[in-house]
Design an enzyme around this catalytic site. Structure first.
Site: not given
Length: 495
Positions: A165, A204-205, A207-208
Site C-alpha cells: 500500500e 482509515g486504519a 498510515t504509510q
C-alpha cells in the site's frame, strides 16, 4: 490530321501514367506506426471506510515495459468498506454491483474481455483478517463470486500488505507529478532530470510513509527495490496499522473513557451516547478493553475543549522508549532521516484542508500547524457549528485529527521546520486521485502483454515531394505535346 492527333493522344497519356506508376513502384517505403489502440484496467480500492472503483487506460504499446496509464473514470461504492460486512458477506458483493454496471458502459464493449479487473483490500481487511480470518475469507469469496460474473478479465481479489500500500501510493504520486516520465512539447515521452517525492498516506486504519533513500536499510523489511520506466529505485517504506484516522479516533475515545470520563479533544457543548461494543470491537483498542465490559452498554460522553489534555492524549499513542536500530520513527520502527520533498494525501489532505480552507488558518510551518490545531481544540461546539456550517458529521473530530497529524509529522516521522517546508498536501494531480490504486495498475501493466503496434506502409515527406514534381512534369509534358499536335493540325498543308 485530326484523326492523327486523336491517335497520338492516348499513347502519350498512357506513357505518362505508366512512367509515373513505374516511378511510384520504385520509391522505397518504410513501416510507419499507427496510433496505438487503448487498453483498459479496473482496480477496486477496498478501503477500511469505503470502496472506490478506478478505471485506467493506456496505449496498447508500452513505454519501456510499463504502461503510460491515465485515469478514465471512477465510481464510489455506496456504504462502508467490505470489512464492515463481516456478518453479511453477500452484502459486500452486492454493494459493488452499481459501480460494476457503470464499468460496463465506461469500457468499450470490444475491450471487455481483455480488460483486467482487480480488487485490492487494505487495512480494514487486514484488521478483520487478524480478528476473524474466517469472516475475511468469506467476504473475499463473496466479492470474487460477483466479480467473476462480469465479462472482464478478473485477476483476483486479495488483501494488500501495508508495504504494498505504501509503495504503490509512492508510485502514484511520482507518476502523476511526472517524476518518472513526462510528455514533452516535441510529442515524445522523456525522463525528466529531477528526483522523486516521498509519499505519506493517512487512511482509515493505517498510515504509510515511503521515500527514496540512499541510506543503508538496517531493517530489510522496510526496503523495496522497484523497476519503472527503465529506471531502478530503492525506497524505504513502512505502514503503521491502527494509526489510520478512524482507528486513532477510536483509540483516543477508549483512552478518554478510561482516563478522564470526558473527551478533551471534543468541543465543549458536544455530547453523545457511546456504544461500548463499537469502541472495543477493533483489535486496535483490544489492549484498552476493560474486563467483563458490557458490549451493549451505552455511556454518555461530553467534550471539554482542552487542547493541552488532548495533546497529551494523542502523545500517548506514540512510544519512543526503545529503538533497536541507530534511529527510529516511533514504536521501535527503523526509519532513515526524511529526505527531499513529500506529498501527503488522503486524510492528511482533508485535515489540513479543513484548517486552511474551512477555518482560514495558516499551516505553512509546523509551528502554524500546531497553533491551528490548538485553535480548533479551543472552539466550543456552538462556535464550530457557526464557523463551519454543514459539516456536523465529522466536525467534533477535527481537533483530534489535527493534533494527531501534527504529532505524527513532527515527533513520529521527525519532520523539522525545514523538512516540513517541502511537504505538499494534495488530493488530486492531473485530474487523478492520489492513492495506491494507480500505482498498483502501473505495476501490474508490467505483467500485461503489450499489443504489437499496428504498421502501415508510408512514404517519407521528401520522397512524396519528388513524386509530386515528377507527376506534375509528366502531365505538363503530355499537355505540351498535346498542344503542339493541335497547333500543327491547324497549319495549312503544303503541296
Amino acid at each position: 490530321m485530326a484523326g492523327k492527333v486523336r491517335s497520338l493522344l492516348p499513347p502519350l497519356l498512357l506513357a505518362a501514367a505508366g512512367l509515373a506508376g513505374l516511378l511510384l513502384l520504385c520509391v522505397p517505403t518504410r513501416d510507419v506506426r499507427e496510433p496505438p489502440a487503448l487498453k483498459y484496467g479496473i482496480v477496486l480500492d477496498a478501503g477500511s471506510s469505503h470502496t472506490s472503483m478506478f478505471i485506467y487506460k493506456w496505449p496498447a504499446d508500452k513505454e519501456n515495459d510499463t504502461g503510460i496509464v491515465g485515469q478514465h473514470s471512477s465510481c464510489d461504492v455506496p456504504g462502508g468498506g467490505i470489512s464492515s460486512y463481516a456478518d453479511n458477506p453477500s452484502g459486500a458483493s452486492q454493494s459493488l454491483v452499481g459501480c460494476l454496471e457503470q464499468a460496463l458502459q465506461d469500457v468499450p464493449k470490444e475491450r471487455h474481455a481483455g480488460t483486467p479487473l482487480y480488487l485490492g483490500a487494505t487495512a480494514g481487511m487486514r484488521l478483520l483478517n487478524l480478528t476473524n480470518p474466517e469472516a475475511s475469507t468469506s467476504v473475499l469469496m463473496a466479492v470474487t463470486h460477483t466479480l467473476t460474473q462480469y465479462p472482464f478479465d478478473f485477476r483476483g481479489a486479495r488483501i494488500l500488505s501495508g508495504q504494498e500500500e505504501g509503495v504503490f501510493g509512492w508510485v502514484t504520486a511520482n507518476y502523476l507529478l511526472e517524476n518518472f516520465i513526462k510528455y514533452g512539447w516535441v510529442g515524445r515521452w522523456f525522463r525528466p532530470r529531477k528526483g522523486t517525492l516521498g509519499a505519506m498516506d493517512l487512511g482509515g486504519a493505517s498510515t504509510q510513509i515511503t521515500f527514496e533513500t540512499t541510506s543503508p536499510a538496517e531493517d530489510r523489511a522496510s526496503e523495496v527495490q522497484l523497476h519503472l520506466y527503465g529506471q531502478h529505485y530503492r525506497v524505504y517504506t513502512h505502514s503503521f496499522l491502527c494509526y489510520g484516522r478512524d482507528q486513532v479516533l477510536q483509540r483516543l475515545l477508549a483512552s478518554a473513557l478510561q482516563t478522564h470520563g470526558f473527551h478533551p479533544c471534543w468541543p465543549r457543548g458536544f455530547s453523545t451516547q457511546v456504544l461500548l461494543g463499537d469502541v472495543y470491537q477493533s483489535p486496535c483498542t483490544m489492549a484498552q478493553r476493560p474486563q467483563n465490559f458490557n458490549s451493549s452498554a451505552r455511556v454518555s460522553l461530553s467534550g471539554s475543549s482542552d487542547p493541552h489534555l488532548c495533546r497529551d492524549l494523542v502523545s500517548g499513542l506514540f512510544s519512543f522508549s526503545s529503538c533497536p536500530f541507530s534511529r527510529c520513527s516511533f514504536n521501535g520502527v527503523f526509519q532513515p532521516p526524511v529526505a527531499g520533498n513529500f506529498v501527503a494525501f488522503s486524510a492528511f489532505f482533508y485535515t489540513v484542508d479543513f484548517l486552511r480552507t474551512s477555518m482560514g488558518l495558516p499551516v505553512a510551518t509546523l509551528q502554524q500547524l500546531e497553533a491551528a490545531a490548538v485553535n480548533v481544540c479551543n472552539q466550543t461546539w456552538a462556535q464550530l457549528q457557526a464557523r463551519v456550517p454543514g459539516q456536523r458529521a465529522r466536525l467534533a473530530d477535527y481537533c483530534a485529527g489535527a493534533m494527531f497529524v501534527q504529532q505524527l509529522l513532527s515527533r513520529g516521522y521527525g519532520f523539522d521546520e525545514r523538512a516540513f517546508g517541502g511537504v505538499i498536501f494534495q488530493k488530486k494531480a492531473a485530474d487523478t486521485a492520489v492513492g495506491w490504486a494507480l500505482g498498483y495498475m502501473l505495476n501490474l501493466t508490467n505483467l500485461i502483454p503489450a499489443d504489437p503496434p499496428g504498421l502501415r506502409k508510408g512514404t517519407d515527406f521528401s520522397s512524396w515531394v519528388v513524386l509530386l514534381l515528377l507527376f506534375a512534369s509528366a502531365l505538363l509534358a503530355a499537355l505540351v505535346l498535346l498542344l503542339r499536335q493541335v497547333h500543327s493540325a491547324k497549319l495549312p498543308s503544303t503541296i
